[in-house]
Design a protein around this motif. Structure first.
Motif, short mmCIF file in Angstrom:
data_model
loop_
_atom_site.label_atom_id
_atom_site.label_comp_id
_atom_site.label_asym_id
_atom_site.label_seq_id
_atom_site.Cartn_x
_atom_site.Cartn_y
_atom_site.Cartn_z
N GLY A 277 7.30 3.60 -8.01
CA GLY A 277 6.32 3.80 -6.94
C GLY A 277 5.67 5.18 -6.98
N GLN B 20 -2.14 4.45 -11.26
CA GLN B 20 -1.29 3.29 -11.05
C GLN B 20 0.09 3.78 -10.65
N PRO B 21 0.74 3.09 -9.69
CA PRO B 21 2.10 3.47 -9.37
C PRO B 21 3.04 2.91 -10.43
N ASP B 22 4.02 3.71 -10.85
CA ASP B 22 4.97 3.21 -11.85
C ASP B 22 6.07 2.40 -11.15
N THR C 247 -6.68 1.48 -6.56
CA THR C 247 -5.48 0.74 -6.16
C THR C 247 -4.62 0.37 -7.37
N GLY C 248 -5.16 0.54 -8.55
CA GLY C 248 -4.37 0.25 -9.73
C GLY C 248 -5.27 0.00 -10.92
N LEU C 249 -5.38 1.01 -11.78
CA LEU C 249 -6.19 0.86 -12.98
C LEU C 249 -5.42 1.55 -14.10
N ALA C 250 -5.08 0.78 -15.11
CA ALA C 250 -4.24 1.29 -16.18
C ALA C 250 -4.80 2.60 -16.71
N VAL D 266 -0.28 -3.89 -13.62
CA VAL D 266 -1.41 -3.11 -14.13
C VAL D 266 -0.96 -2.26 -15.32
N TRP E 245 2.81 7.64 -8.29
CA TRP E 245 1.47 7.50 -8.85
C TRP E 245 1.35 8.27 -10.14
N PRO F 71 -4.68 4.64 -1.73
CA PRO F 71 -5.34 3.68 -2.61
C PRO F 71 -6.62 3.16 -1.96
N PHE G 147 9.41 -2.21 -6.90
CA PHE G 147 8.02 -1.89 -6.56
C PHE G 147 7.36 -3.04 -5.82
#
Lengths: 351, 383
Positions: free
Chosen positions: A68, A63-65, A56-59, B340, A70, A96, B105
């Motif tokens: 939006g 991650q979506p910029d 769902t979001g891991l650097a 993130v 990915w 996600p 976003f």
């Protein structure tokens, strides 16, 4: 198939099981996949898009910029599959998934594959009923210290206070490592990530330990990342890789060889920039990989230009790594090619 | 009498007690109020001074952080935001640049960027729908077509696929529209369900009664998180291979069922608070069960429970953010995901303040509206 489903149900836990028992009539044996061929690939082809389960979001990994879209290391692996199938990196739907629902999402067919920094373990490979198709990132637990302390290896942490989060294998790994290396340390156990990082930054502990990729992300978020250094020692094994459902060898082959292709391309020096010229390279392995000679792509059930399309779209392994993980301070380390000392990434020959 | 006083006043007799003087300024007005309430004893004086100091300090601190020291924009080099200026402040000022960069976003999640006007329009439509539904003059059958048409338009806008709008699959929806969809559909469907269940719980038919009691107690007995897990993790395993009910729909059903159980208990409270005489009078008039319920009982019972109903509504509006545990990007999750990215890590406060303000606007509006509604509908009670 049925046994596999049941084992998943068992794995989900007692509370859920109690609820499950209230609706036993709903539990049905799923239809067995068609013998031969690849049910997953057939479904993907019929649908025209690949459904890829990501974090769902891991650097750095997924991650979506701001727009939006990915981006990340795992996301590039999803794209590579779409490039191999259709030469179109946009034919991927990203779902996600959280740490809790990722396995069900794959198991129930909600996603075709997971590229979600998931550690390859025996139980996941067997009783959960998955196939890991390779290790695209060798992670492991490491240490971060303030650069001003001058500590260069973990063995110098004798007598140090170490910040660690409880409840995960992290704490256990730390204790095991200290015991086997006869190092005395004082643990500072803090539950929440922000707080444990803050405690480390404020100087309540000399070192902070978690997975190296996590350390790197934390470090890059500090006002001055150069004030912190990640020690080279890695004290646990967390091999991450893409995974699919059991029983689909054709799809597993494709994913496995996409990974090997990315590594092989780096080894042979094929990059996004030079892939067109290299297609007419004298090296027979390059010619085979890029579909100039031989029939390797067709053997996998894709176009013979599959590697050309992948490399042109996302680059080789080194380029994917450099684009996504190096900006957040993760070094190649064990993820370097086997030709470099300490590197583990190795691809079987393309022939 | 007035003459007398006038005369005495003119005569300049100062100690005439009968003169209608206004109370001394020290007994009324702002100063007196302050003296009485804030500085009556040395203890309250101390507390007042301390609180005044703290409030002043925090206000000044907040204004400094949020406005004076704030950075509203950062340079972007090669598509990479340069946030060093924000980091160098080390928390002394807000970095609103993160909102500047990430607001689309946070509001719309991973919805295709060039199509953002669609979810934006959806949010406007939702708000318009709430306003129209809140207006007394639309409280009749016209509301039904209004809802159906608006929700259809919302569906067309979000999914697309017709009228030249590109198709957008559900997993790309995110942000504020998700929060509004989950709470609107959840509460709109849960409310009628709740009324039926509440009536069923008071039914004389044992089967219906047991069913309703079971439903309410089972759902209330587990946390919403575990229901969402059930919907997200367990439920797909029971379905035949290749059959997938969308994740968003599963979460929606879980939230609806959960809200239904809670609202049912609120409605039941209203039903119980109604005097028996109302039921008996309705029966004496020869009304059927549904006539009695629809015309006599429910209007009174629901009016009684407006405050707890709105309380539950507000609670559920915020509870929709729990879908983050099953990987749906609602407003709060989108906000969390926005930070993130390494360049923007550490600017959580700014994002949370922004998301909090959005939640506050909706919840405060609900609360204000319910206060007005309560005042208007319960006028006969306040004599």
């Amino acid at each position: 198939m049925k046994a596999m489903r049941l084992s998943v149900t068992r794995a989900v836990g007692g509370a859920a099981l109690a609820l499950a028992m209230t609706v036993p009539a709903l539990a049905q044996a799923p239809a067995a996949p068609a013998a031969g061929g690849s049910p997953t690939l057939d479904a993907i082809r019929a649908r025209g898009t690949l459904i890829c389960g990501v974090n769902t979001g891991l650097a750095g990994f997924a991650q979506p910029d701001s727009q939006g879209v990915w981006r990340g290391f795992d996301v590039d692996y999803c794209r590579a599959v779409a490039l191999a199938l259709w030469n179109d990196a946009n034919r991927v739907r990203y779902v996600p998934t959280t740490a809790q629902n990722r396995f069900t999402a794959l198991q129930s067919g909600e996603v075709d594959m997971l590229a979600r920094n998931t550690t390859w373990t025996l139980s996941r490979d067997t009783s959960l009923g998955f196939d890991f198709t390779g290790i695209n990132f060798y992670d492991g637990q490491g240490f971060m210290v303030k650069a001003s302390t001058g500590v260069r290896t973990a063995r110098e942490l004798e007598g140090a206070t170490i910040c660690v989060q409880p409840g995960t294998t992290t704490e256990q790994n730390l204790t095991d490592w200290a015991r086997s290396n006869r190092i005395r340390f004082t643990p500072v156990v803090i539950e929440r990530l922000e707080e444990v990082v803050q405690a480390y930054v404020a100087g309540r502990c000399d070192a902070y330990t978690t997975d190296v990729s996590g350390l790197a992300a934390t470090r890059s978020a500090q006002p001055n990342p150069r004030e912190h250094s990640i020690l080279p020692d890695v004290i646990s094994k967390e091999p991450l890789g893409p995974l699919i459902r059991h029983g689909d060898q054709r799809f597993a082959d494709l994913l496995r060889w996409i990974h090997f292709g990315l590594i092989g391309a780096e080894e042979l020096g094929i990059t996004a920039a030079n892939v067109q010229q290299r297609a007419s390279d004298a090296n027979p392995e390059v010619q085979r990989m890029l579909g100039r000679t031989g029939d390797l792509g067709r053997m996998l059930g894709v176009d013979n230009a599959w590697m050309v399309n992948i490399i042109r779209g996302v680059g080789n392994y080194g380029e994917i790594f450099a684009r996504n993980l190096e900006p957040i301070g993760i070094q190649r380390g064990p993820n370097a090619l086997w030709t470099t000392p300490g590197g583990l990434q190795y691809a079987p020959p393309f022939r | 009498m007035s003459d007398v006083t006038l005369n005495t006043a003119v005569a300049g007799v100062p100690h005439d007690a009968s003169a209608p003087r206004s109370a001394p300024i020290r007994q009324t007005g702002a100063i007196a109020w302050v003296r009485q309430n804030l500085f009556a004893t040395w203890l309250s004086t101390a507390v007042t001074l301390l609180l005044a100091y703290l409030i002043l300090r925090w206000t000044v601190g907040f204004i400094e952080w949020a406005f004076l020291n704030a950075i509203w924009e950062v340079p972007v080099v090669n598509g990479q935001a340069q946030t060093q200026a924000c980091r160098e402040m080390r928390g002394t000022g807000a970095c609103w640049a993160v909102i500047n960069e990430k607001h689309r976003f946070i509001l719309f999640g991973t919805y295709p960027f060039e199509q953002h006007w669609r979810p934006a329009l959806v949010c406007v439509l939702f708000v318009a729908l709430y306003i129209v539904s809140a207006m007394r003059r639309f409280w009749n059958w016209t509301l039904v077509p209004i809802w159906i048409v608006t929700l259809t338009v919302i569906g067309i806008l979000m999914w697309g696929g017709i009228l030249g709008l590109p198709y957008v699959p559900q997993e790309r929806w995110g942000g504020l529209p998700i929060t509004l969809i989950l709470s609107t559909f959840g509460l709109a469907l849960a409310f009628p369900l709740a009324i039926l269940v509440a009536l069923g719980r008071r039914s004389k038919l044992p089967a219906i009664k047991i069913l309703c009691v079971l439903y309410v107690e089972l759902i209330r007995g587990v946390p919403l998180i575990s229901l969402l897990f059930m919907a997200s993790v367990m439920f797909p395993l029971f379905l035949p291979e290749g059959m997938n009910i969308d994740k968003l729909l599963r979460a929606q059903v879980a939230i609806t069922l959960f809200a239904g159980a809670y609202l049912a208990e609120v409605v039941r409270g209203g039903l119980q608070a109604l005097p028996r005489g109302q039921y008996e009078a309705a029966e004496a008039l020869g009304l059927s069960y549904w006539q009695k319920t629809g015309l006599i009982i429910l209007p009174q019972a629901l009016r009684l429970v407006i405050p707890p109903l709105v309380n539950t509504f507000i609670g559920f509006f915020k509870d929709t953010s729990l879908v983050l545990i099953i990987g749906i990007f609602d407003l709060l999750t989108a906000g969390k995901t926005a930070i993130v990215e390494p360049a923007w890590q550490g600017f959580g406060v700014e994002v949370y303040v922004t998301v909090g303000v959005i939640y506050l606007v909706f919840c405060f509006a609900m609360s204000k509206y319910s206060q007005g509604l309560e005042r208007d509908l319960n006028q006969h009670r306040r004599r």
